[in-house]
Design a protein around this motif. Structure first.
Motif, PDB file in Angstrom:
ATOM      1  N   LEU A 180       0.825  -1.209   0.000  1.00 16.87           N
ATOM      2  CA  LEU A 180       0.000   0.000   0.000  1.00 16.87           C
ATOM      3  C   LEU A 180       0.857   1.257   0.000  1.00 16.87           C
ATOM      4  O   LEU A 180       0.563   2.232  -0.703  1.00 16.87           O
ATOM      5  N   MET A 226      -9.179   3.199 -10.722  1.00 19.41           N
ATOM      6  CA  MET A 226      -9.051   2.470  -9.467  1.00 19.41           C
ATOM      7  C   MET A 226      -8.952   0.966  -9.701  1.00 19.41           C
ATOM      8  O   MET A 226      -8.227   0.264  -8.999  1.00 19.41           O
ATOM      9  N   GLN A 227      -9.685   0.466 -10.709  1.00 19.64           N
ATOM     10  CA  GLN A 227      -9.652  -0.964 -10.997  1.00 19.64           C
ATOM     11  C   GLN A 227      -8.275  -1.383 -11.506  1.00 19.64           C
ATOM     12  O   GLN A 227      -7.717  -2.394 -11.065  1.00 19.64           O
ATOM     13  N   ALA A 241      -5.833  -1.093  -8.671  1.00 17.42           N
ATOM     14  CA  ALA A 241      -5.973  -2.219  -7.742  1.00 17.42           C
ATOM     15  C   ALA A 241      -5.288  -3.464  -8.299  1.00 17.42           C
ATOM     16  O   ALA A 241      -4.696  -4.253  -7.550  1.00 17.42           O
ATOM     17  N   PHE A 283      -1.749  -3.017  -7.647  1.00 16.28           N
ATOM     18  CA  PHE A 283      -1.500  -3.248  -6.220  1.00 16.28           C
ATOM     19  C   PHE A 283      -1.392  -4.746  -5.961  1.00 16.28           C
ATOM     20  O   PHE A 283      -0.493  -5.200  -5.220  1.00 16.28           O
ATOM     21  N   ALA A 284      -2.283  -5.540  -6.571  1.00 17.61           N
ATOM     22  CA  ALA A 284      -2.219  -7.004  -6.410  1.00 17.61           C
ATOM     23  C   ALA A 284      -0.921  -7.549  -6.984  1.00 17.61           C
ATOM     24  O   ALA A 284      -0.315  -8.472  -6.414  1.00 17.61           O
ATOM     25  N   SER A 314      -2.838 -13.135  -4.294  1.00 15.90           N
ATOM     26  CA  SER A 314      -2.500 -11.881  -4.977  1.00 15.90           C
ATOM     27  C   SER A 314      -2.467 -12.067  -6.485  1.00 15.90           C
ATOM     28  O   SER A 314      -2.925 -11.194  -7.238  1.00 15.90           O
ATOM     29  N   LEU A 343      -8.928  -8.929 -11.725  1.00 12.10           N
ATOM     30  CA  LEU A 343      -9.175  -7.514 -11.993  1.00 12.10           C
ATOM     31  C   LEU A 343      -8.870  -7.149 -13.447  1.00 12.10           C
ATOM     32  O   LEU A 343      -9.592  -6.364 -14.067  1.00 12.10           O
TER      33      LEU A 343
END
Length: 556
Positions: free
Chosen positions: A38, A63-64, A67, A70-71, A174, A181
């Motif tokens: 994060l 954001m998708q 994300a 981020f994964a 993850s 996503l």
């Protein structure tokens, strides 16, 4: 008794030290990994979020996609950091992301394979200007402090099997989250990835890690290379053979000079007054092979051309200097930059101009290009054979532009006096850069005067820069942008030719014809044109790319 009384107060003071300051709180291993992921996405990906916001049509897609990365970050941190490796991996990636995000956010520099190659082949003098107070502060805040926090926190102890299962679960979860996503809107994301490679290029730490892997593969592939001969049939042509004196071509390889700031090319500022007064030919439409020295310079000396060049192909084949050597021409490489990149490995005549260094030109610990002039005069005075002399300049290399010229050439003011661009306005940066071009103009003009004044050799001089430079346009600075997204400021370079009267007479060159061929040129023209300039006959010379091939006036 006295000794006991003196020691007794110390024990309770040691026991009162807060436990948290000694060891830190205990948290699960997965929680530590999630926190670091994060932090990296939030603190080290400012450029990524800005570009994503500009590319995607709606914030939901931003954001998708964010994300998903981020994964992916979570996967990278987890996969390479099981058990006792967790904290070292987290610290390494925190420090890496802090370093690369500084250059990405402040200069727009992407850390890809070519940039890593540049870093690996640079010198201390060149790289030290990139270690600025702003850089150190950024790394301390976004790399060192969070790394200390990681080391301070304690991970909940677990037995081996549970630790193994937890690690495997994090890796799989993850990876599955990332895939889910991306696949949820695959059509949109795949199109963006195809058309906007710069988006992923700004993602930390994925982009530098991917670049490092590609660089390592490139270097492993190029081990134990056998260099194929090129132009072994090269011989001196009839004009060179008939010359009554040694013929000298001085090939000046400029550094980081962009065509847009050359007065000869129509720039609003007169940055090249001395060259203009000497009637040189200026070629305005010249494209570089790459955007950094490590790519452009080997490419321009090869016969492969931009479309066919790669590092692996380049090192497996001889280059222009070897072909000249095969023809019996003396070849020397003089360097005031980061070396010859292996180009002069087989000619045996490479000279570094800053060792020991003339104090008149090397007062700051680095030498300005004026250091070439006295050495050139000495070389010409004793020259007895046909020669190509390559001068590799420091030129306009940034970010410390103010060190590239003597104080008397600071005519465009106020000029940035630091390598920390954040402390200067765009105008001050441009002023300093233009002063470097002004000094290059002086060095080239002085070399021309020196050559024109002597009567020992038949001289010519050809100048061409290796790549250009960004000076803040669209938030980009310096050079080395990936070729697919590089602006013209990094790919358009100046090229200047001076032919002495003795050369024109001896070789029967029509200068008007040469000047008329100066459209749509590139680094691809250098290899055959230098051979044409020296009248070297070889099967390796492509006459369709040679500026001089159709421009000889036959003697009556």
């Amino acid at each position: 008794m006295t000794s006991s009384l003196l020691r007794s107060p110390a024990a309770p003071r040691a026991g009162l030290r807060p436990t948290l300051l000694r060891r830190g709180p205990v948290i699960p291993a997965y929680a530590l990994t999630v926190l670091v992921a994060l932090f990296i996405m939030a603190a080290d990906n400012r450029s990524f979020w800005a570009r994503a916001g500009a590319i995607f049509d709606n914030p939901v897609s931003v954001m998708q996609f964010g994300a998903a990365l981020f994964a992916l970050t979570l996967f990278l941190l987890s996969a390479f950091g099981p058990g006792r490796l967790q904290k070292p991996v987290l610290v390494f990636l925190l420090m890496l992301s802090a370093v690369t995000s500084y250059y990405m956010d402040s200069l727009g520099v992407m850390i890809d394979r070519d940039m890593i190659q540049n870093a690996m082949t640079t010198t201390f003098n060149e790289s030290r200007h990139l270690i600025t107070p702003g850089f150190l502060l950024h790394v301390a805040l976004f790399g060192l402090l969070p790394s200390l926090a990681v080391l301070w926190l304690r991970v909940t102890p677990r037995r081996f099997l549970r630790r193994l299962l937890g690690w495997g679960g994090m890796v799989l979860a993850s990876l599955a989250l990332f895939a889910g996503l991306i696949l949820s809107d695959f059509k949109t994301f795949s199109a963006v990835l195809r058309e906007h490679k710069e988006l992923v290029g700004s993602y930390q730490p994925g982009a530098p890690l991917g670049g490092a892997v590609r660089y390592a593969k490139m270097m492993l592939k190029s081990r134990d290379v056998t260099v194929a001969p090129l132009g072994a049939d090269a011989v001196k042509g009839p004009r060179l053979a008939a010359a009554k004196k040694p013929v000298l071509t001085v090939l000046v390889v400029g550094e980081t000079a962009r065509a847009q700031n050359f007065g000869l090319n129509g720039y609003a500022r007169d940055t090249t007054p001395e060259l203009a007064a000497r009637g040189v030919m200026a070629f305005r439409d010249v494209e570089s092979c790459g955007t950094a020295t490590a790519v452009s310079m080997p490419c321009m000396f090869s016969t492969l051309g931009r479309e066919g060049y790669s590092y692996d192909k380049g090192i497996r084949q001889e280059n222009l200097l070897d072909v000249l050597h095969h023809a019996g021409v003396a070849v020397e490489w003089w360097d005031n930059n980061t070396g010859d990149k292996g180009l002069a490995a087989r000619i045996g005549k490479a000279r570094s101009m800053d060792e020991p260094g003339d104090p008149a030109f090397c007062g700051s610990g680095e030498c300005t290009d004026g250091i070439f002039l006295a050495a050139l005069g000495e070389a010409v005075a004793g020259m007895t054979e046909d020669t190509v002399l390559v001068l590799h300049q420091i030129g306009s290399h940034g970010p410390a532009y103010h060190l590239r010229y003597p104080p008397e050439f600071e005519r465009f003011t106020p000029a940035c006096q630091t390598a920390e661009f954040a402390e200067c306005s765009v105008e001050e940066i441009r002023n300093a850069y233009d002063n470097t071009i002004l000094y290059t103009d002086h060095v080239l003009a002085s070399a021309i005067d020196l050559l024109a004044a002597q009567d020992r050799v038949i001289p010519a001089l050809l100048y061409i820069s290796d790549h250009g430079e960004s000076l803040g346009e669209d938030g980009l600075y310096l050079h080395g942008a990936p070729r697919f997204m590089a602006p013209e400021t990094q790919t358009r370079v100046p090229m200047v030719l001076w032919l002495s009267e003795a050369y024109r007479r001896s070789f029967g060159v029509d200068p008007d014809c040469v000047a008329a061929r100066g459209k749509g040129l590139s680094h691809d023209n250098l290899f055959p044109s230098v051979l044409g300039l020296m009248d070297i006959t070889t099967s390796a010379r492509r006459e369709d790319r040679d500026l001089f091939a159709p421009c000889h006036i036959e003697a009556s």
